[in-house]
Design a protein around this motif. Structure first.
Motif, PDB file in Angstrom:
ATOM      1  N   VAL A  10       0.855  -1.188   0.000  1.00  0.00           N
ATOM      2  CA  VAL A  10       0.000   0.000   0.000  1.00  0.00           C
ATOM      3  C   VAL A  10       0.890   1.237   0.000  1.00  0.00           C
ATOM      4  O   VAL A  10       1.747   1.394   0.873  1.00  0.00           O
ATOM      5  CB  VAL A  10      -0.939   0.026   1.226  1.00  0.00           C
ATOM      6  N   ILE A  11       0.695   2.086  -0.988  1.00  0.00           N
ATOM      7  CA  ILE A  11       1.416   3.348  -1.093  1.00  0.00           C
ATOM      8  C   ILE A  11       0.475   4.450  -0.618  1.00  0.00           C
ATOM      9  O   ILE A  11      -0.614   4.610  -1.161  1.00  0.00           O
ATOM     10  CB  ILE A  11       1.873   3.609  -2.541  1.00  0.00           C
ATOM     11  N   VAL A  12       0.886   5.178   0.395  1.00  0.00           N
ATOM     12  CA  VAL A  12       0.048   6.234   0.974  1.00  0.00           C
ATOM     13  C   VAL A  12       0.513   7.577   0.426  1.00  0.00           C
ATOM     14  O   VAL A  12       1.585   8.067   0.778  1.00  0.00           O
ATOM     15  CB  VAL A  12       0.119   6.213   2.512  1.00  0.00           C
ATOM     16  N   GLY A  13      -0.278   8.137  -0.457  1.00  0.00           N
ATOM     17  CA  GLY A  13       0.063   9.411  -1.086  1.00  0.00           C
ATOM     18  C   GLY A  13       0.466   9.230  -2.530  1.00  0.00           C
ATOM     19  O   GLY A  13       1.091   8.236  -2.900  1.00  0.00           O
ATOM     20  N   GLY A  14       0.097  10.193  -3.344  1.00  0.00           N
ATOM     21  CA  GLY A  14       0.435  10.141  -4.766  1.00  0.00           C
ATOM     22  C   GLY A  14       1.598  11.069  -5.062  1.00  0.00           C
ATOM     23  O   GLY A  14       2.675  10.933  -4.501  1.00  0.00           O
ATOM     24  N   GLY A  15       1.365  12.035  -5.938  1.00  0.00           N
ATOM     25  CA  GLY A  15       2.442  12.943  -6.309  1.00  0.00           C
ATOM     26  C   GLY A  15       3.596  12.213  -6.976  1.00  0.00           C
ATOM     27  O   GLY A  15       3.481  11.041  -7.371  1.00  0.00           O
ATOM     28  N   THR A  16       4.716  12.900  -7.096  1.00  0.00           N
ATOM     29  CA  THR A  16       5.878  12.311  -7.758  1.00  0.00           C
ATOM     30  C   THR A  16       6.373  11.068  -7.028  1.00  0.00           C
ATOM     31  O   THR A  16       6.637  10.029  -7.644  1.00  0.00           O
ATOM     32  CB  THR A  16       7.011  13.343  -7.857  1.00  0.00           C
ATOM     33  N   ALA A  17       6.504  11.152  -5.701  1.00  0.00           N
ATOM     34  CA  ALA A  17       7.051  10.028  -4.935  1.00  0.00           C
ATOM     35  C   ALA A  17       6.159   8.806  -5.040  1.00  0.00           C
ATOM     36  O   ALA A  17       6.619   7.690  -5.302  1.00  0.00           O
ATOM     37  CB  ALA A  17       7.235  10.434  -3.475  1.00  0.00           C
ATOM     38  N   GLY A  18       4.857   8.996  -4.822  1.00  0.00           N
ATOM     39  CA  GLY A  18       3.935   7.863  -4.837  1.00  0.00           C
ATOM     40  C   GLY A  18       3.873   7.168  -6.176  1.00  0.00           C
ATOM     41  O   GLY A  18       3.939   5.930  -6.252  1.00  0.00           O
ATOM     42  N   TRP A  19       3.779   7.949  -7.236  1.00  0.00           N
ATOM     43  CA  TRP A  19       3.629   7.319  -8.548  1.00  0.00           C
ATOM     44  C   TRP A  19       4.948   6.802  -9.107  1.00  0.00           C
ATOM     45  O   TRP A  19       4.967   5.847  -9.888  1.00  0.00           O
ATOM     46  CB  TRP A  19       2.930   8.273  -9.511  1.00  0.00           C
ATOM     47  N   MET A  20       6.085   7.372  -8.689  1.00  0.00           N
ATOM     48  CA  MET A  20       7.369   6.757  -9.049  1.00  0.00           C
ATOM     49  C   MET A  20       7.483   5.389  -8.391  1.00  0.00           C
ATOM     50  O   MET A  20       7.915   4.411  -9.019  1.00  0.00           O
ATOM     51  CB  MET A  20       8.540   7.652  -8.625  1.00  0.00           C
ATOM     52  N   ALA A  21       7.098   5.307  -7.120  1.00  0.00           N
ATOM     53  CA  ALA A  21       7.144   4.009  -6.425  1.00  0.00           C
ATOM     54  C   ALA A  21       6.203   3.016  -7.070  1.00  0.00           C
ATOM     55  O   ALA A  21       6.560   1.849  -7.295  1.00  0.00           O
ATOM     56  CB  ALA A  21       6.782   4.206  -4.956  1.00  0.00           C
ATOM     57  N   ALA A  22       4.993   3.462  -7.398  1.00  0.00           N
ATOM     58  CA  ALA A  22       4.016   2.562  -8.015  1.00  0.00           C
ATOM     59  C   ALA A  22       4.509   2.055  -9.363  1.00  0.00           C
ATOM     60  O   ALA A  22       4.379   0.864  -9.687  1.00  0.00           O
ATOM     61  CB  ALA A  22       2.676   3.290  -8.176  1.00  0.00           C
ATOM     62  N   ALA A  23       5.090   2.954 -10.154  1.00  0.00           N
ATOM     63  CA  ALA A  23       5.570   2.565 -11.483  1.00  0.00           C
ATOM     64  C   ALA A  23       6.688   1.537 -11.383  1.00  0.00           C
ATOM     65  O   ALA A  23       6.695   0.518 -12.088  1.00  0.00           O
ATOM     66  CB  ALA A  23       6.037   3.798 -12.246  1.00  0.00           C
ATOM     67  N   PHE A 215       3.902  -0.977   3.711  1.00  0.00           N
ATOM     68  CA  PHE A 215       3.345   0.351   3.448  1.00  0.00           C
ATOM     69  C   PHE A 215       4.475   1.300   3.063  1.00  0.00           C
ATOM     70  O   PHE A 215       5.536   1.316   3.706  1.00  0.00           O
ATOM     71  CB  PHE A 215       2.627   0.888   4.694  1.00  0.00           C
ATOM     72  N   ILE A 216       4.244   2.075   2.030  1.00  0.00           N
ATOM     73  CA  ILE A 216       5.207   3.068   1.575  1.00  0.00           C
ATOM     74  C   ILE A 216       4.595   4.444   1.817  1.00  0.00           C
ATOM     75  O   ILE A 216       3.551   4.772   1.256  1.00  0.00           O
ATOM     76  CB  ILE A 216       5.567   2.864   0.089  1.00  0.00           C
ATOM     77  N   ASP A 217       5.239   5.205   2.691  1.00  0.00           N
ATOM     78  CA  ASP A 217       4.706   6.498   3.104  1.00  0.00           C
ATOM     79  C   ASP A 217       5.205   7.593   2.165  1.00  0.00           C
ATOM     80  O   ASP A 217       6.377   7.967   2.191  1.00  0.00           O
ATOM     81  CB  ASP A 217       5.133   6.797   4.546  1.00  0.00           C
ATOM     82  N   CYS A 218       4.301   8.082   1.330  1.00  0.00           N
ATOM     83  CA  CYS A 218       4.589   9.192   0.419  1.00  0.00           C
ATOM     84  C   CYS A 218       3.640  10.347   0.722  1.00  0.00           C
ATOM     85  O   CYS A 218       3.145  11.018  -0.184  1.00  0.00           O
ATOM     86  CB  CYS A 218       4.447   8.744  -1.034  1.00  0.00           C
ATOM     87  N   SER A 219       3.380  10.553   2.000  1.00  0.00           N
ATOM     88  CA  SER A 219       2.379  11.529   2.434  1.00  0.00           C
ATOM     89  C   SER A 219       2.941  12.928   2.626  1.00  0.00           C
ATOM     90  O   SER A 219       2.267  13.799   3.177  1.00  0.00           O
ATOM     91  CB  SER A 219       1.727  11.058   3.737  1.00  0.00           C
ATOM     92  N   GLY A 220       4.164  13.170   2.175  1.00  0.00           N
ATOM     93  CA  GLY A 220       4.713  14.516   2.250  1.00  0.00           C
ATOM     94  C   GLY A 220       5.288  14.847   3.614  1.00  0.00           C
ATOM     95  O   GLY A 220       5.598  13.970   4.423  1.00  0.00           O
ATOM     96  N   PHE A 221       5.418  16.150   3.866  1.00  0.00           N
ATOM     97  CA  PHE A 221       6.072  16.618   5.088  1.00  0.00           C
ATOM     98  C   PHE A 221       5.470  16.020   6.359  1.00  0.00           C
ATOM     99  O   PHE A 221       6.175  15.768   7.333  1.00  0.00           O
ATOM    100  CB  PHE A 221       5.973  18.147   5.189  1.00  0.00           C
ATOM    101  N   ARG A 222       4.162  15.791   6.370  1.00  0.00           N
ATOM    102  CA  ARG A 222       3.518  15.348   7.618  1.00  0.00           C
ATOM    103  C   ARG A 222       3.928  13.939   8.021  1.00  0.00           C
ATOM    104  O   ARG A 222       3.857  13.586   9.194  1.00  0.00           O
ATOM    105  CB  ARG A 222       1.997  15.447   7.495  1.00  0.00           C
ATOM    106  N   GLY A 223       4.358  13.097   7.070  1.00  0.00           N
ATOM    107  CA  GLY A 223       4.785  11.741   7.407  1.00  0.00           C
ATOM    108  C   GLY A 223       3.716  10.991   8.186  1.00  0.00           C
ATOM    109  O   GLY A 223       3.941  10.563   9.322  1.00  0.00           O
ATOM    110  N   LEU A 224       2.566  10.807   7.575  1.00  0.00           N
ATOM    111  CA  LEU A 224       1.404  10.236   8.257  1.00  0.00           C
ATOM    112  C   LEU A 224       1.707   8.920   8.958  1.00  0.00           C
ATOM    113  O   LEU A 224       1.304   8.694  10.103  1.00  0.00           O
ATOM    114  CB  LEU A 224       0.262  10.038   7.245  1.00  0.00           C
ATOM    115  N   LEU A 225       2.438   8.045   8.288  1.00  0.00           N
ATOM    116  CA  LEU A 225       2.745   6.738   8.880  1.00  0.00           C
ATOM    117  C   LEU A 225       4.073   6.768   9.630  1.00  0.00           C
ATOM    118  O   LEU A 225       4.162   6.349  10.782  1.00  0.00           O
ATOM    119  CB  LEU A 225       2.785   5.661   7.792  1.00  0.00           C
ATOM    120  N   ILE A 226       5.123   7.244   8.961  1.00  0.00           N
ATOM    121  CA  ILE A 226       6.469   7.139   9.525  1.00  0.00           C
ATOM    122  C   ILE A 226       6.636   7.994  10.770  1.00  0.00           C
ATOM    123  O   ILE A 226       7.359   7.615  11.704  1.00  0.00           O
ATOM    124  CB  ILE A 226       7.538   7.513   8.462  1.00  0.00           C
ATOM    125  N   GLU A 227       5.971   9.148  10.834  1.00  0.00           N
ATOM    126  CA  GLU A 227       6.154  10.053  11.965  1.00  0.00           C
ATOM    127  C   GLU A 227       4.929  10.131  12.865  1.00  0.00           C
ATOM    128  O   GLU A 227       5.005   9.889  14.066  1.00  0.00           O
ATOM    129  CB  GLU A 227       6.513  11.459  11.463  1.00  0.00           C
TER     130      GLU A 227
END
Length: 505
Positions: A10-23, A215-227
């Protein structure tokens, strides 16, 4: 004995990071067994600070099987041969950090050592004139080199400028075509296993739960999962890199040439970026709020655009630094969720790419071995630390006397790893690349010499060669570089012929 394979990512968050990981995951672990789900919400905006890249992005796209010219059309992209730094050393001074090598080593001695000796004798040209990317960049050229000028000294190295949001959209289409499931929704809760604290699922506003094993946390500055959930902790580097805010705005192209390089211009409280795309120029002012107000920074940026602003200035706030651990339990943080370094050397997207590469190299099974997690974190810490040092160098090695921000940076204590490198270089121009360090020696030479960090001496082995022979060799290299650059088409013409994007609606 291995544990069962991961079946749900599960990748949390899209943007460049999320979709690079998904690809990347859909391309490399798309085995019919592992389901990849990306959760993102249209309500949550993305941060698109980095629109300039460095050459390794080409390898990422090639692994995905992406055609370069189709990619540039889809992202309104252009080519990049380096970064020009204006007023960083001192007002009125400029230099370029180009891609690729300077000259060629001779008799097992580094090229720049010969240059250092000739410079002392007044017989050397500007260091940039021995680098093909630098010369081509300043002639606004990019493309094929005439066959008669091709040799090891004239190999071209390049990266891209592109619209990061369009790149994310491009990779979304790529990923979904390879089985990635996109789940729209805003995450309101994170559920953990009671026995070990591993993330079990994320819950959306609708009440739907999305379950996963990795889980791959790509939620930006807030770091929803990691932080916010796993409390990884954050290491603040503001004492070395004091800029904590940015304001960004696109503008129309002016009357100038279509430049194949990024530009960074030092300002009193930070620096301004200029990134030329096909249909617009990306601009931003990265600054320290200690030395300028937000309104003043926005006004300064708006007063220094090439053309008409195409949107209102967009503010960003950040704290430079990194998560103390980028991988905790079954969560790997990528992009802004893992930390932030200002985009001075266009490393934002590369850090996403390298994080993905490390994850794939150490991809876990459902047992999640601590040995692999620890190695991922060690390598991540090491790489971002080396990049941090390179960025600090730009601030520290300045001659902008009488300007508070720059005075403070010039006199600050730098990390021991950078101090050691500077001491060695200042002695006889020697420099060694550490394990898995991103920037090659040529990059360090470009910035050190560009910002007037001149060694006290040079490698004694240089004296084994007659001065006239050295001078003749350098003249020949300079001529080869000049002729090769001159044989290339203009950047604008190359784009128009091969990868011009449709006009923006």
């Amino acid at each position: 004995m291995s544990a069962p394979p991961i079946r749900q990512v599960v990748i949390v968050g899209g943007g460049t990071a999320g979709w690079m990981a998904a690809a990347a995951l859909s391309r490399l672990i798309g085995n019919g067994v592992t389901q990849i789900t990306l959760v993102e919400s249209e309500e949550i905006g993305i941060v698109g600070v980095g629109e300039a890249t460095i050459p390794p992005i080409r390898q990422f796209n090639e692994v995905l099987g992406i055609d370069e010219r189709e990619f540039l059309k889809a992202t309104q992209g252009s080519y990049k041969l380096g970064i020009e730094f204006v007023d960083w050393t001192r007002p009125g001074h400029r230099y370029i950090h180009p891609f690729g090598p300077f000259g060629a080593d001779m008799n097992a001695v580094k090229f720049h050592q010969y240059w250092l000796k000739l410079r002392r004798l007044g017989r050397a040209a500007d260091f940039a004139e021995y680098n093909l990317c630098a010369v081509a960049a300043y002639q606004n050229r990019f493309g094929g080199i005439s066959p008669q000028f091709r040799n090891p000294v004239t190999q071209l190295h390049w990266a891209y400028h592109f619209d990061a949001s369009l790149y994310a959209r491009f990779l979304r289409r790529y990923s979904e075509a390879r089985g990635v499931k996109r789940q729209e929704g805003k995450i309101t809760k994170v559920h953990q296993r009671s026995e070990d604290g591993f993330i079990e699922s994320v819950e959306l506003e609708s009440g739907q739960r999305v379950e996963g094993e990795l889980f791959i946390d790509c939620s930006g500055f807030r770091g929803l999962l990691i932080e916010q959930t796993l409390k990884a902790g954050y290491e603040d580097w503001t004492h070395w890199l004091p800029c904590d805010r940015a304001v960004a705005v696109p503008c129309a192209h002016g009357d100038g040439a279509f430049t194949p390089y990024t530009r960074s211009t030092a300002r009193e409280a930070g620096w301004q970026w200029r990134i030329p795309l096909q249909h617009r120029i990306g601009n931003g002012y990265v600054y320290s709020s200690q030395f300028i107000s937000d309104d003043e920074a926005a006004a300064k940026l708006m007063a220094n655009l090439d053309g008409e602003a195409l949107a209102d200035p967009r503010p960003l706030r950040f704290v430079t630094g990194r998560r103390k651990k980028a991988w905790v339990k079954n969560v790997v943080a990528l992009g802004l969720a893992s930390g932030f370094l200002e985009p001075l050397e266009s490393t934002s997207i590369h850090l996403i790419q390298s994080g993905i590469s490390r994850l794939l190299a150490l991809f876990p099974d459902s047992g999640f071995s601590n040995v692999e997690i620890d190695e991922y974190n060690r390598l991540t810490d090491q790489q971002i630390g080396f990049i941090r040092d390179f960025i600090i160098l730009h601030y520290h090695a300045n001659e902008r006397e009488g300007v508070p921000l720059w005075d403070a940076c010039r006199h600050m204590d730098v990390p021991e790893t950078l101090a050691r490198k500077l001491a060695l270089f200042r002695s006889k121009g020697r420099l060694f690349r550490y394990e898995d360090e991103l920037f090659a020696e040529a990059s360090w030479y470009a910035v050190l010499l560009g910002q007037n960090v001149m060694p006290d001496g040079y490698d004694p082995l240089v004296d084994a060669a007659p001065v006239d022979n050295i001078a003749r060799a350098l003249d020949e290299i300079r001529a080869m570089v000049r002729d090769a650059a001159g044989s290339m088409p203009l950047h604008a013409d190359f784009i128009n012929q091969h990868c011009r994007a449709p006009e923006a609606a």
